[in-house]
Design a protein around this motif. Structure first.
Motif, mmCIF file in Angstrom:
data_model
loop_
_atom_site.group_PDB
_atom_site.id
_atom_site.type_symbol
_atom_site.label_atom_id
_atom_site.label_comp_id
_atom_site.label_asym_id
_atom_site.label_seq_id
_atom_site.Cartn_x
_atom_site.Cartn_y
_atom_site.Cartn_z
ATOM 1 N N LYS A 129 4.412 12.576 -2.936
ATOM 2 C CA LYS A 129 4.813 12.032 -4.390
ATOM 3 C C LYS A 129 4.918 10.570 -4.393
ATOM 4 N N ALA A 130 5.604 10.182 -3.187
ATOM 5 C CA ALA A 130 5.840 8.570 -2.933
ATOM 6 C C ALA A 130 4.388 7.927 -2.691
ATOM 7 N N LEU A 131 3.471 8.745 -2.104
ATOM 8 C CA LEU A 131 1.917 7.885 -1.730
ATOM 9 C C LEU A 131 1.088 7.933 -3.238
ATOM 10 N N ILE A 132 1.109 9.390 -3.739
ATOM 11 C CA ILE A 132 0.095 9.311 -4.727
ATOM 12 C C ILE A 132 0.176 8.426 -5.830
ATOM 13 N N ASN A 133 -1.047 7.954 -6.074
ATOM 14 C CA ASN A 133 -1.249 6.842 -7.199
ATOM 15 C C ASN A 133 -0.778 5.540 -6.733
ATOM 16 N N LYS A 134 -0.649 5.360 -5.598
ATOM 17 C CA LYS A 134 -0.675 4.151 -4.802
ATOM 18 C C LYS A 134 -1.829 3.455 -4.202
ATOM 19 N N HIS A 135 -1.669 2.241 -4.096
ATOM 20 C CA HIS A 135 -2.729 1.515 -3.755
ATOM 21 C C HIS A 135 -3.049 0.931 -2.437
ATOM 22 N N ILE A 136 -4.201 0.814 -1.800
ATOM 23 C CA ILE A 136 -4.308 0.076 -0.685
ATOM 24 C C ILE A 136 -3.441 -1.189 -0.727
ATOM 25 N N ASN A 137 -2.715 -1.505 0.493
ATOM 26 C CA ASN A 137 -1.924 -2.599 0.678
ATOM 27 C C ASN A 137 -0.717 -2.789 -0.157
ATOM 28 N N GLU A 138 -0.396 -1.744 -0.735
ATOM 29 C CA GLU A 138 0.876 -1.325 -1.610
ATOM 30 C C GLU A 138 2.020 -1.175 -0.645
ATOM 31 N N LEU A 139 3.007 -1.924 -1.061
ATOM 32 C CA LEU A 139 4.197 -1.431 -0.048
ATOM 33 C C LEU A 139 5.362 -0.574 -0.878
ATOM 34 N N ILE A 140 5.602 0.503 -0.303
ATOM 35 C CA ILE A 140 6.347 1.718 -0.820
ATOM 36 C C ILE A 140 7.688 1.779 0.143
ATOM 37 N N ASP A 141 8.686 1.723 -0.642
ATOM 38 C CA ASP A 141 10.028 1.979 0.343
ATOM 39 C C ASP A 141 10.274 3.461 -0.176
ATOM 40 N N PHE A 142 10.125 4.294 1.107
ATOM 41 C CA PHE A 142 10.492 5.750 1.131
ATOM 42 C C PHE A 142 11.809 5.890 2.101
ATOM 43 N N ASN A 143 12.859 6.470 1.595
ATOM 44 C CA ASN A 143 14.005 6.861 2.552
ATOM 45 C C ASN A 143 14.240 5.761 3.465
ATOM 46 N N GLY A 144 14.342 4.469 2.823
ATOM 47 C CA GLY A 144 14.777 3.345 3.487
ATOM 48 C C GLY A 144 13.680 2.728 4.704
ATOM 49 N N MET A 145 12.472 3.466 4.713
ATOM 50 C CA MET A 145 11.286 2.916 5.376
ATOM 51 C C MET A 145 10.302 2.325 4.732
ATOM 52 N N LYS A 146 9.644 1.342 5.314
ATOM 53 C CA LYS A 146 8.688 0.708 4.367
ATOM 54 C C LYS A 146 7.497 1.265 4.919
ATOM 55 N N ILE A 147 6.475 1.301 3.866
ATOM 56 C CA ILE A 147 5.257 2.010 4.255
ATOM 57 C C ILE A 147 4.197 1.137 3.381
ATOM 58 N N ILE A 148 3.056 0.942 4.222
ATOM 59 C CA ILE A 148 1.895 0.111 3.529
ATOM 60 C C ILE A 148 0.448 0.994 3.774
ATOM 61 N N ILE A 149 -0.037 0.999 2.808
ATOM 62 C CA ILE A 149 -1.187 2.024 2.756
ATOM 63 C C ILE A 149 -2.388 0.803 3.023
ATOM 64 N N LYS A 150 -3.080 1.513 4.392
ATOM 65 C CA LYS A 150 -4.081 0.767 5.011
ATOM 66 C C LYS A 150 -5.557 1.247 4.544
ATOM 67 N N SER A 151 -5.594 2.636 4.309
ATOM 68 C CA SER A 151 -7.030 2.809 3.930
ATOM 69 C C SER A 151 -6.813 4.267 3.390
ATOM 70 N N ILE A 152 -7.729 4.740 2.606
ATOM 71 C CA ILE A 152 -7.710 6.087 1.615
ATOM 72 C C ILE A 152 -9.029 6.530 1.704
ATOM 73 N N GLU A 153 -9.257 7.929 2.067
ATOM 74 C CA GLU A 153 -10.547 8.273 1.681
ATOM 75 C C GLU A 153 -10.719 9.861 1.322
ATOM 76 N N LYS A 154 -11.640 10.466 0.992
ATOM 77 C CA LYS A 154 -11.647 11.944 0.371
ATOM 78 C C LYS A 154 -11.436 12.738 1.768
ATOM 79 N N ILE A 155 -10.944 13.947 1.270
ATOM 80 C CA ILE A 155 -11.197 15.003 2.219
ATOM 81 C C ILE A 155 -12.574 15.335 2.893
#
Length: 154
Positions: A128-154
């Protein structure tokens, strides 16, 4: 409505098909137990098998049927068909940095988690924290910093 991958749906259908055989097996074992001990009121094995064959397994089969008919297959959804790789969706594989460490995970349907293979359900807090977020977007999740590097289809 439950989200499920095409592969997950096929597994669900297989599981549904196997339920009839499980019910037949339980009924057969009931017969064998009844032959061994004619006083069925005092036969806990028979009573357990009876509950399984008459209630537990049919209820499981009914639940599988409901899930099969009330789900949306991710690969058939418009968000999947129009995926352009710019934002995280159910049915995507995400490479991200979390506190400086690179991780990969796949987001699948509501009941398809497999942590050993880095697959999480779209219903989990992480997904839920990742869905609809974009590449290089910074997300704060449970006190951790997440940066999305790449996204591809299954």
């Amino acid at each position: 409505m439950e989200l499920i991958s095409k592969k997950g749906y096929e597994k669900l259908c297989e599981e549904y098909q196997l339920m009839d055989q499980k019910i037949i097996d339980a009924q057969r074992k009931m017969g064998e137990s009844a032959k061994r001990d004619n006083d069925l009121r005092e036969n806990p094995e028979f009573m357990e098998l009876r509950v399984k064959a008459m209630y537990t397994l049919p209820a499981q089969k009914e639940e599988l049927y409901r899930r099969m008919h009330d789900c949306m297959i991710i690969e058939e959804c418009e968000f999947f068909k129009s995926f352009d790789g710019s934002k995280v969706i159910p049915g995507s594989k995400v490479v991200y940095d979390i506190d400086g460490k690179t991780e990969t995970l796949t987001i699948l349907g509501d009941n398809e988690s497999d942590l050993d293979n880095n697959i999480i359900s779209s219903a989990t807090p992480m997904a839920k924290a990742l869905i609809n977020k974009h590449i290089n977007e910074l997300i704060d999740f449970n006190g951790m910093k997440i940066i999305i590097k790449s996204i591809e289809k299954i």
